[in-house]
Each structure stands twice: as C-alpha cells, then as structure tokens.
Scaffold this motif. Structure first.
Motif, short mmCIF file in Angstrom:
data_model
loop_
_atom_site.label_atom_id
_atom_site.label_comp_id
_atom_site.label_asym_id
_atom_site.label_seq_id
_atom_site.Cartn_x
_atom_site.Cartn_y
_atom_site.Cartn_z
N GLU A 1 26.07 4.68 57.65
CA GLU A 1 26.62 4.79 56.30
C GLU A 1 28.10 4.40 56.24
OE1 GLU A 1 24.63 5.62 53.57
OE2 GLU A 1 23.18 5.19 55.16
N VAL A 2 28.37 3.11 56.56
CA VAL A 2 29.69 2.53 56.40
C VAL A 2 29.56 1.28 55.54
CG1 VAL A 2 30.69 3.45 58.52
CG2 VAL A 2 29.45 1.27 58.57
N LYS A 3 30.67 0.80 55.00
CA LYS A 3 30.61 -0.32 54.07
C LYS A 3 30.34 -1.65 54.75
CE LYS A 3 33.61 2.05 50.78
NZ LYS A 3 34.93 2.07 50.09
N ARG A 4 30.81 -1.83 55.99
CA ARG A 4 30.57 -3.08 56.71
C ARG A 4 30.06 -2.77 58.12
NH1 ARG A 4 35.80 -4.93 54.50
NH2 ARG A 4 36.71 -4.08 56.39
N PRO A 5 28.79 -2.37 58.26
CA PRO A 5 28.28 -2.12 59.62
C PRO A 5 28.23 -3.42 60.42
CG PRO A 5 26.51 -2.03 57.98
CD PRO A 5 27.77 -2.13 57.21
N ALA A 6 28.78 -3.39 61.62
CA ALA A 6 28.85 -4.60 62.44
C ALA A 6 29.38 -4.23 63.82
CB ALA A 6 29.75 -5.66 61.79
N ILE A 7 29.48 -5.24 64.68
CA ILE A 7 30.14 -5.09 65.97
C ILE A 7 31.55 -5.64 65.83
CG2 ILE A 7 30.13 -5.77 68.41
CD1 ILE A 7 27.11 -5.97 68.24
N TYR A 8 32.55 -4.85 66.16
CA TYR A 8 33.95 -5.23 65.97
C TYR A 8 34.66 -5.36 67.32
CZ TYR A 8 33.29 -4.20 61.04
OH TYR A 8 32.84 -4.21 59.74
N GLU A 9 35.52 -6.36 67.39
CA GLU A 9 36.35 -6.55 68.58
C GLU A 9 37.59 -5.67 68.45
OE1 GLU A 9 38.56 -10.13 71.10
OE2 GLU A 9 37.51 -10.57 69.23
N LEU A 10 37.92 -4.98 69.53
CA LEU A 10 39.05 -4.06 69.52
C LEU A 10 40.31 -4.75 70.02
CD1 LEU A 10 37.35 -0.88 71.05
CD2 LEU A 10 37.72 -1.40 68.63
N GLN A 11 41.42 -4.38 69.42
CA GLN A 11 42.71 -4.87 69.90
C GLN A 11 43.63 -3.68 70.16
OE1 GLN A 11 45.33 -7.37 67.35
NE2 GLN A 11 45.06 -8.90 68.95
N ASN A 12 44.14 -3.08 69.11
CA ASN A 12 44.98 -1.89 69.26
C ASN A 12 44.26 -0.62 68.81
OD1 ASN A 12 47.21 -3.47 70.14
ND2 ASN A 12 47.69 -3.97 68.02
#
Length: 259
Positions: free
Chosen positions: A146-157
């Motif tokens: 239940e999030v607005k943009r479910p996806a795999i995200y690349e982390l930086q900071n």
C-alpha cells in the motif's frame, strides 16, 4: 545576413564589426544585437533568429542498451545522450551516472532527481569527446503493498525505512502501518527471514534497511466493526452504526422505508 558564431564567441557584422556573444543565452544575444544595431545603424531595426547548431561527438558507455559513439547537438546534455543510446538497462545505475572529460570524472547525475522531482540542475552540458559512463546498479530495496509507487529502488543516501517510503511516494490511505514487515536475506547464512516493524512509531520509521530488503506494507481489513446491516425488500439497504440500546425502529423508522 546569415552570420556564424566563431570559436572566439564573436559574430562579424557587416559595417559594424565584431560583437562578442560568448556565454550568453539566446534571449540576451537578441537584446544585445538589437541595442548594437539601433545605436550604430540609425533607422534600422534587427530581427534575430537562430539557425542550425553544430554537432559534437560523444561516447555513451557502460550499462546502456546501445553503447557507442553518438553525434548530438552542441547544446545537448547528459540525458539527451542517454536517450540517444536507448536508455539504461535493468542492471544499470540510475543514481551514479558519470560524465568523464579527459579521463576525469567531471560530475555525476542522479536520474531520480529528474524522474521523481523534475530537477534538471545536475544535467550537465556536453563538450566534444565527453564520455558518459553508466556503472552497474548499486544497493537496492523493494517497496511493495500500500504505497503510491511500488517498485525496486536504488539506494544512495537512504538508510531508513522512512526514506525508502519517501522514494515510493509515501503511503496509501488504506495502509495499515502497525503490521508492516521486511523480508531480509541474512548475510551469514544466506537464508531469508522476516522482520516485523511498526511504522506508526518513530522507532519503526528509523529502522535501518539493508541491500535487497523488501518492505511490505499491508492494507486495512475489509471487515467492519460495530455495524448493523439492513438488507432485503427495503428502499435504503446498507450498514448503520450500532449503539447501545439500539432498536429496529431506529433503522426502519416507518412503513415508507419498506418496498
């Protein structure tokens, strides 16, 4: 007159001479030419337009769909060259795109600024011979549910659950945050485990995330509590809030409520 801007940033005007335009935007160039012409050629007005731009050759290397050498316009930026190469592959980094000039890294581009915030301030202008290098993707975190943009995200900071949820656009109104959990790979054994977190607390939002974590946000239940349901041969079927000492006539007030 069809005039060319030379390498010194000057334009040679007939009957006027050289006019320096280096480093100026087109709107400022047009205004300056108007001023020069009106001052030195009495009764003459200028109309300025821009012709075709010269082209430059740059290289796009690394994890892009079609790596190689590309000819782009002289006003092109890093994103223009990336689009020309067919975009970044699934294993390419979106957050650490490097612009190299004479073997040195001049600047780095985080495409998340453009894709999620519309910020183009770090989209640097290209020069002949520049190399755009896209390295492999770095640490990632998945956000599901239940999030607005479910996806795999690349982390930086980003280091906490709250920062990862911010990348995903935030929570949906239907999210039930006390029952959230993280699917995690244990570094020592290589096995998967689940970590329960309560995102309604500050401690849960500050929980540290690791590479390959998957954050799962569950929805609220469809069941409803403390209601009385009216159904059948009535004009207004549906649910009513229950209260103590409630009677049938509080729901069906008179015979006109029946069909």
């Amino acid at each position: 007159h069809n005039l060319v801007l030379n390498r010194d940033g000057q334009v040679m005007f007939p009957n006027i001479g050289p006019v320096t335009l280096a480093g100026m935007s087109f709107s400022h160039v047009s205004q300056k030419i108007d001023d020069v012409v009106s001052q030195q050629m009495i009764g003459v007005k200028s109309s300025v337009s821009m012709g075709s731009l010269r082209t430059i050759r740059v290289f796009v290397m690394g994890d892009v769909n079609v790596a190689g050498s590309y000819v782009v316009g002289s006003l092109s930026t890093m994103t223009n060259a990336i689009f020309a190469s067919g975009g970044i592959t699934k294993i390419g980094s979106l957050r650490n795109i490097q612009l190299k000039r004479r073997g040195k890294v001049i600047t780095k581009l985080d495409l998340y600024d453009l894709l999620l915030s519309g910020d183009t301030s770090k989209d640097a202008r290209l020069l002949p011979g520049d190399v755009i290098f896209v390295p492999p993707i770095g640490k990632t975190v998945g956000v599901a549910g239940e999030v607005k943009r479910p996806a795999i995200y690349e982390l930086q900071n980003e280091k906490t659950v709250a920062q990862a949820l911010e990348l995903a656009g935030g929570l949906m109104p239907t999210a039930f945050v006390p029952a959230s959990r993280i699917e995690r790979i244990l570094k020592n054994s290589g096995e998967k485990t689940l970590v329960n977190i309560d995102l309604s607390t500050a401690k849960g939002n500050r929980f540290k995330i690791q590479d390959a974590d998957v954050i799962q946000i569950f929805s609220t239940l469809d069941t409803m509590r403390d209601i009385v349901k009216l159904d059948g041969h009535v004009k207004r079927p549906g649910g009513f809030a229950w209260r103590s000492d409630m009677r049938f006539t509080d729901i069906v007030t008179d015979v006109d409520d029946l069909l």
